[in-house]
Write a protein that holds these residues in place. Structure first.
Motif, mmCIF file in Angstrom:
data_model
loop_
_atom_site.group_PDB
_atom_site.id
_atom_site.type_symbol
_atom_site.label_atom_id
_atom_site.label_comp_id
_atom_site.label_asym_id
_atom_site.label_seq_id
_atom_site.Cartn_x
_atom_site.Cartn_y
_atom_site.Cartn_z
ATOM 1 N N GLU A 131 -1.543 6.833 2.007
ATOM 2 C CA GLU A 131 -1.939 5.284 1.987
ATOM 3 C C GLU A 131 -0.947 4.442 2.731
ATOM 4 O OE1 GLU A 131 -3.835 3.585 -1.976
ATOM 5 O OE2 GLU A 131 -1.857 2.607 -1.709
ATOM 6 N N TYR B 70 -4.032 0.241 2.245
ATOM 7 C CA TYR B 70 -3.745 -0.493 1.046
ATOM 8 C C TYR B 70 -4.420 -2.036 0.905
ATOM 9 C CZ TYR B 70 -1.209 -2.378 -2.962
ATOM 10 O OH TYR B 70 -0.869 -3.127 -4.352
ATOM 11 N N SER C 67 3.583 2.066 0.568
ATOM 12 C CA SER C 67 2.654 2.157 1.777
ATOM 13 C C SER C 67 3.429 1.675 3.118
ATOM 14 C CB SER C 67 1.446 1.045 1.834
ATOM 15 O OG SER C 67 1.997 -0.316 1.772
#
Length: 302
Positions: free
Chosen positions: A254, A259, A78
C-alpha cells in the motif's frame, strides 16, 4: 520606403509575437493543470466528505488534515512502502538499462532489431503491463509457474506472499521502464569519441578498465538524470498495485497514492485524501527541482 525598426523596437515586437503565439498553450496548461491543482490544495484545507456534505467546505481549522497525517501510522507506513518500491525499482532499472545498453551498443541489423524489441514494454499502456504480470504471477495460468512445477520446483504466487509481493511489483515496474534508461545510455554511448578508447586499448587496458575510466565518466550524468526522472515517475505505480495486489497482502504494497485512493473512494474522505495528494505533489516538485538543479550544474561543468 518603410524605415527599419530600431533594435529595441524589434526586440519588443519579437517578444510580443512570442507571447501571442504562446498564450493559447499557456491557457490550456492553466486550465488542465493549475486549476485542478489549486482545487486539490484548497480541498486539503477542508473536512470535505461525501458522508457529511453540510460540513464539507469549512475553513475554521485548515491544517487539521495535515496534523492527522503526522499521527496516521498507516500513512507513515505507506511512505516507507513507497520509498522501498521507488528505491528498488529505480536501482533495478538503472542496472538493467545500463547492462543491455552496453550489450546492444554496436552497428548491425541484429542489434537494431533487438533494440526495437526491448523498447516494446515502454510503449505498452500501464494497465496492459499489469494484466501481463497478473497472468505471470498467477500459478494456475502462469507459464513460468507451470514450467517450475513440471521441473519439481513449485513456487507460491509472489504477489500473494507478504515477503515477496512488493518486490514482485518492483520487478514488473522494472520490466516496463528499463528501456528508458537503456535508450538514454545507448544514445550517450554512441556519442563517445573513439580516440580515448583506442588509445587506452593500445596501452593495454582491459574491458573493465575501459568501462571504469573512460565509458563511465561519459555516461554518469545521464545515469543520474535517468535515476531522478525514474524516481519521480515511480510514484505513479498505481495501476500495477491496483491490478496485482490491491494494496495487499494486508498493507505491504500500500503505497501513498493508493492509500489516498482508499481514503477518497472507499471512505469518501476527500479532504483528507487531498491532503495526502498535496504532500505527494510537494514531494514531486522537490524532486523536479533537483532534476533542474542537476541539469544546470552539469551544463555549467561543461
Amino acid at each position: 520606403m518603410a524605415h527599419a525598426l530600431p533594435a529595441a523596437g524589434w526586440q519588443a515586437e519579437r517578444r510580443r509575437a512570442f507571447l501571442l503565439g504562446l498564450s493559447p498553450s499557456l491557457a490550456v496548461l492553466l486550465l488542465i493543470t493549475l486549476v485542478p491543482a489549486a482545487a486539490l490544495v484548497i480541498a486539503s484545507f477542508t473536512p470535505l466528505s461525501l458522508t457529511d456534505p453540510a460540513a464539507s467546505f469549512r475553513f475554521d481549522d485548515p491544517l487539521v488534515n495535515y496534523r492527522q497525517l503526522l499521527h496516521d501510522d498507516r500513512f507513515l507506513a505507506s511512505i516507507v512502502v513507497q520509498l522501498k518500491l521507488s528505491a528498488s525499482s529505480v536501482v533495478l532499472q538503472l542496472l538493467a538499462g545500463l547492462g543491455l545498453a552496453l550489450l546492444l551498443n554496436g552497428k548491425s541489423r541484429l542489434l537494431e532489431g533487438a533494440r526495437t524489441v526491448f523498447l516494446i514494454p515502454m510503449v505498452l499502456p500501464p494497465i496492459v503491463v499489469a494484466l501481463i504480470w497478473k497472468i505471470m504471477y498467477t500459478p494456475d495460468v502462469s507459464p513460468i509457474h507451470r514450467t517450475l512445477e513440471t521441473l519439481g520446483w513449485p513456487v507460491r504466487s509472489l504477489i500473494a506472499n507478504p515477503d515477496t509481493a512488493l518486490w514482485a511489483i518492483s520487478l514488473a515496474d522494472t520490466w516496463q521502464w528499463f528501456p528508458f534508461t537503456m535508450l538514454m545510455v545507448l544514445a550517450t554511448l554512441q556519442m563517445i569519441p573513439d580516440d580515448p578508447i583506442e588509445a587506452a586499448t593500445l596501452e593495454g587496458a582491459n574491458r573493465w578498465q575501459l568501462f571504469r575510466y573512460i565509458v563511465l565518466p561519459y555516461i554518469r550524468p545521464v545515469l543520474v538524470v535517468c535515476g531522478l526522472f525514474r524516481l519521480i515517475d515511480s510514484f505513479k505505480a498505481f495501476p500495477l498495485i491496483y491490478v496485482l495486489t490491491n494494496g495487499g497482502p494486508g498493507s505491504v504494497t500500500e503505497v501513498t497514492n493508493y492509500y489516498g485512493f482508499i481514503q477518497a473512494f472507499n471512505f469518501s474522505y476527500w479532504g483528507y485524501a487531498s491532503a495526502i495528494a498535496t504532500v505527494m505533489l510537494a514531494g514531486v516538485f522537490i524532486l523536479s527541482w533537483l532534476v533542474g538543479r542537476l541539469g544546470w550544474s552539469d551544463h555549467d561543468k561543461r
